[in-house]
Every structure is written in structure tokens, then in C-alpha cells.
Design a protein around this motif. Structure first.
Motif, PDB file in Angstrom:
ATOM      1  N   ASN A   1       0.084 -14.339   2.010  1.00 27.19           N
ATOM      2  CA  ASN A   1      -0.417 -14.356   0.640  1.00 27.19           C
ATOM      3  C   ASN A   1      -1.040 -13.025   0.250  1.00 27.19           C
ATOM      4  OD1 ASN A   1       0.380 -16.993   0.107  1.00 27.19           O
ATOM      5  ND2 ASN A   1      -1.541 -17.882   0.839  1.00 27.19           N
ATOM      6  N   ARG A   2      -1.663 -12.345   1.201  1.00 26.08           N
ATOM      7  CA  ARG A   2      -2.230 -11.024   0.912  1.00 26.08           C
ATOM      8  C   ARG A   2      -1.142  -9.974   0.782  1.00 26.08           C
ATOM      9  NH1 ARG A   2      -6.837 -11.046   5.640  1.00 26.08           N
ATOM     10  NH2 ARG A   2      -7.817 -13.033   5.067  1.00 26.08           N
ATOM     11  N   ALA A   3      -0.101 -10.134   1.558  1.00 26.28           N
ATOM     12  CA  ALA A   3       1.003  -9.176   1.546  1.00 26.28           C
ATOM     13  C   ALA A   3       2.169  -9.777   0.776  1.00 26.28           C
ATOM     14  CB  ALA A   3       1.415  -8.833   2.971  1.00 26.28           C
ATOM     15  N   ASN A   4       1.999  -9.893  -0.535  1.00 21.55           N
ATOM     16  CA  ASN A   4       3.022 -10.528  -1.368  1.00 21.55           C
ATOM     17  C   ASN A   4       4.075  -9.490  -1.748  1.00 21.55           C
ATOM     18  OD1 ASN A   4       4.494 -11.772  -3.546  1.00 21.55           O
ATOM     19  ND2 ASN A   4       2.819 -13.263  -3.686  1.00 21.55           N
ATOM     20  N   VAL A   5       5.124  -9.434  -0.964  1.00 25.56           N
ATOM     21  CA  VAL A   5       6.166  -8.427  -1.144  1.00 25.56           C
ATOM     22  C   VAL A   5       6.904  -8.615  -2.469  1.00 25.56           C
ATOM     23  CG1 VAL A   5       8.322  -7.517  -0.201  1.00 25.56           C
ATOM     24  CG2 VAL A   5       6.451  -8.138   1.337  1.00 25.56           C
ATOM     25  N   PHE A   6       7.184  -9.850  -2.832  1.00 25.20           N
ATOM     26  CA  PHE A   6       7.919 -10.127  -4.071  1.00 25.20           C
ATOM     27  C   PHE A   6       7.171  -9.581  -5.285  1.00 25.20           C
ATOM     28  CE2 PHE A   6       9.398 -13.053  -7.492  1.00 25.20           C
ATOM     29  CZ  PHE A   6      10.741 -12.713  -7.461  1.00 25.20           C
ATOM     30  N   LYS A   7       5.870  -9.833  -5.347  1.00 26.11           N
ATOM     31  CA  LYS A   7       5.069  -9.340  -6.462  1.00 26.11           C
ATOM     32  C   LYS A   7       4.959  -7.824  -6.440  1.00 26.11           C
ATOM     33  CE  LYS A   7       2.175 -13.412  -7.318  1.00 26.11           C
ATOM     34  NZ  LYS A   7       0.783 -13.961  -7.335  1.00 26.11           N
ATOM     35  N   ALA A   8       4.860  -7.263  -5.240  1.00 25.58           N
ATOM     36  CA  ALA A   8       4.766  -5.808  -5.117  1.00 25.58           C
ATOM     37  C   ALA A   8       6.004  -5.137  -5.691  1.00 25.58           C
ATOM     38  CB  ALA A   8       4.584  -5.426  -3.655  1.00 25.58           C
TER      39      ALA A   8
ATOM     40  N   LYS B   1       7.808   2.607  -1.352  1.00 27.90           N
ATOM     41  CA  LYS B   1       6.697   3.124  -2.152  1.00 27.90           C
ATOM     42  C   LYS B   1       6.016   2.001  -2.926  1.00 27.90           C
ATOM     43  CE  LYS B   1       5.642   6.756  -5.559  1.00 27.90           C
ATOM     44  NZ  LYS B   1       6.249   7.846  -6.387  1.00 27.90           N
ATOM     45  N   ALA B   2       6.816   1.107  -3.500  1.00 24.52           N
ATOM     46  CA  ALA B   2       6.262  -0.003  -4.276  1.00 24.52           C
ATOM     47  C   ALA B   2       5.416  -0.924  -3.403  1.00 24.52           C
ATOM     48  CB  ALA B   2       7.395  -0.798  -4.918  1.00 24.52           C
ATOM     49  N   ILE B   3       5.901  -1.211  -2.205  1.00 18.88           N
ATOM     50  CA  ILE B   3       5.171  -2.093  -1.299  1.00 18.88           C
ATOM     51  C   ILE B   3       3.885  -1.426  -0.819  1.00 18.88           C
ATOM     52  CG2 ILE B   3       5.259  -3.266   0.940  1.00 18.88           C
ATOM     53  CD1 ILE B   3       8.308  -3.571   0.473  1.00 18.88           C
ATOM     54  N   THR B   4       3.971  -0.157  -0.481  1.00 18.55           N
ATOM     55  CA  THR B   4       2.799   0.572   0.008  1.00 18.55           C
ATOM     56  C   THR B   4       1.722   0.655  -1.058  1.00 18.55           C
ATOM     57  OG1 THR B   4       4.210   1.898   1.469  1.00 18.55           O
ATOM     58  CG2 THR B   4       2.007   2.737   1.015  1.00 18.55           C
ATOM     59  N   ARG B   5       2.119   0.964  -2.275  1.00 22.42           N
ATOM     60  CA  ARG B   5       1.144   1.089  -3.373  1.00 22.42           C
ATOM     61  C   ARG B   5       0.442  -0.232  -3.648  1.00 22.42           C
ATOM     62  NH1 ARG B   5       3.585   4.821  -8.313  1.00 22.42           N
ATOM     63  NH2 ARG B   5       3.118   6.858  -7.354  1.00 22.42           N
ATOM     64  N   SER B   6       1.168  -1.330  -3.619  1.00 20.89           N
ATOM     65  CA  SER B   6       0.606  -2.634  -3.960  1.00 20.89           C
ATOM     66  C   SER B   6      -0.212  -3.239  -2.819  1.00 20.89           C
ATOM     67  CB  SER B   6       1.729  -3.593  -4.345  1.00 20.89           C
ATOM     68  OG  SER B   6       1.231  -4.870  -4.646  1.00 20.89           O
TER      69      SER B   6
END
Length: 232
Positions: free
Chosen positions: A144-151, A171-176
Motif C-alpha cells: 500500500n505504501r509502494a503503490n506502483v499503479f498510482k505512481a 523515474k515515475a516510480i522513484t519520484r512517487s
């Protein structure tokens, strides 16, 4: 060994072929956990792969937990660390969350046996840090903390069968989320490279995300641009 177990073992070996997988060594010591999430569309559209929805029906589009694997200080990913007669009734209160976040898409469906398998194969190797219930709770909370879909959605990266640069996805995953992911790709039935798994790491308590102690370079067969297929 059944077809399901054989398939899981094969994929486990492929994904973790960069490390020597060993049986538990009491002197090794737990170093971290690898939280692996997968995209159902990429798992199910491979040539020769058939998926079945859980009894609850087709889930909403999201990355789901593929595995929660302990990593030892000696560089090994241990498995099958003891004969644990696991009573799945202990995690009955977590079943609603598990069905949503950590479902099985095997055919035929195997229900609760899937989580028993995950505990016996991987969870038993983390008993020094996490017991049966905390093991599953940790994986669910971290997911839940690492929500890849939302990132990815925040960056305009959607499951629309289009191609995105691997660099933009990372980049998107790292930033989020705040940590660098390890992205693994596979190929669909037409041979196109696509995002399949995203791995992030947690500390040995399973409570917080950390930088992965080791992420192999050049692994995962990802092209510079990869497809994000629609949900299965």
C-alpha cells in the motif's frame, strides 16, 4: 510437483538467477526483504499462459504482490526453511486484503493453498524477524505504501498498450515512492517487451522501505521502450 508449483519455481529461478539460491543458514542473517509486484496483463498475455480470476471475480486494475522474499547477508535468497505445519485459519482476518493485494491467478484456482505455499517457501526463512501473521501484514502494508499503479498514473503512464521509455517508468516510480525500483520485463505472445514486475525493498523488520542492497544491472530483458499492456 504440480503444474502450478513447477511454474512458480521456474519463474522464481529466472527472476533471481543473478544470485545463488540456498537453503537457510542460521548464521547467514536476514538483511532485507524484496517486495515484488506484478502486472496481471503482462503475466497473462504471455504465449501459453492461461489465467483464471479469483472466486471474487475480476479485480480492479492494479499491480499485485508476486512475492515477499527474504534476502540474507551472504547474498542468498533462501527458500523452504523448515517444515512448518501452517494453519491458514490464522490469517482468515486478512483474507479480504489478501484476495485484493496478493491474489492467485492460477487455473484452476487453489484458494488459501496459495498463501500457505508462500509462507512455507519464503515466510519460513524470515521467522527470526517476522512470524506468520506479521509476515503477511508486512507485505500488505508495504504494498500500500509502494503503490506502483498510482505512481505511474501520476506521470501519465497508463495501461493502454502503448510504449513508454524504461527510463520514464523508473523515474515515475522513484519520484512517487522515494526509492529506485528494479523493473523486470517479459514478452507477450507477439514478442513485444513489456513491464511485468517491479521490485522494491524493505528493511529486515518489514516495516519500512529501503534502498535495495543489491539490484542487478542489465537484468529483466527490458528494451529501452516497453509496453504497458491493458489489464487482463
Amino acid at each position: 510437483m504440480g503444474k502450478w508449483e513447477s511454474s512458480i519455481l521456474t519463474k522464481f529461478v529466472l527472476v533471481l538467477s543473478f544470485a545463488t539460491v540456498s537453503f537457510a543458514n542460521s548464521n547467514s542473517g536476514l538483511r532485507a526483504f524484496y517486495l515484488v509486484q506484478q502486472w496481471l496483463g503482462s503475466y497473462c498475455n504471455q504465449r501459453g499462459t492461461k489465467c483464471c480470476y479469483p472466486p471474487t471475480g475480476k479485480p480492479s486494475p492494479d499491480f499485485t504482490i508476486y512475492g515477499f522474499w527474504p534476502y540474507y547477508r551472504d547474498g542468498s535468497f533462501p527458500y523452504n526453511c523448515g517444515d512448518d505445519n501452517y494453519d491458514v485459519g490464522r490469517i482468515k482476518f486478512l483474507e479480504t486484503r489478501l484476495r485484493k493485494e496478493w491474489p492467485s491467478f492460477t487455473c484452476p484456482q487453489i484458494g488459501r493453498k496459495f498463501w500457505v505455499h508462500e509462507w512455507n517457501k519464503h515466510g519460513t526463512c524470515s521467522k527470526s524477524s517476522l512470524g506468520e501473521i506479521p509476515y503477511f501484514q508486512a507485505a500488505l502494508n508495504l504494498k500500500n505504501r509502494a503503490n506502483v499503479f498510482k505512481a505511474l498514473a501520476r506521470a501519465g503512464i497508463k495501461p493502454n498498450n502503448r510504449f513508454y521509455s524504461l527510463k520514464s517508468i523508473k523515474k515515475a516510480i522513484t519520484r512517487s515512492i522515494g526509492f529506485h525500483p528494479w523493473v523486470v520485463c517479459n514478452h507477450n505472445a507477439q514478442g513485444k517487451s513489456q513491464i511485468w514486475q517491479v521490485t522494491l525493498c524493505a528493511d529486515k523488520t518489514g516495516r519500512k522501505l529501503v534502498n535495495c542492497p543489491y539490484i542487478p544491472r542489465g537484468r529483466g530483458n527490458c528494451a529501452s521502450k516497453i509496453m504497458f499492456p491493458s489489464f487482463y
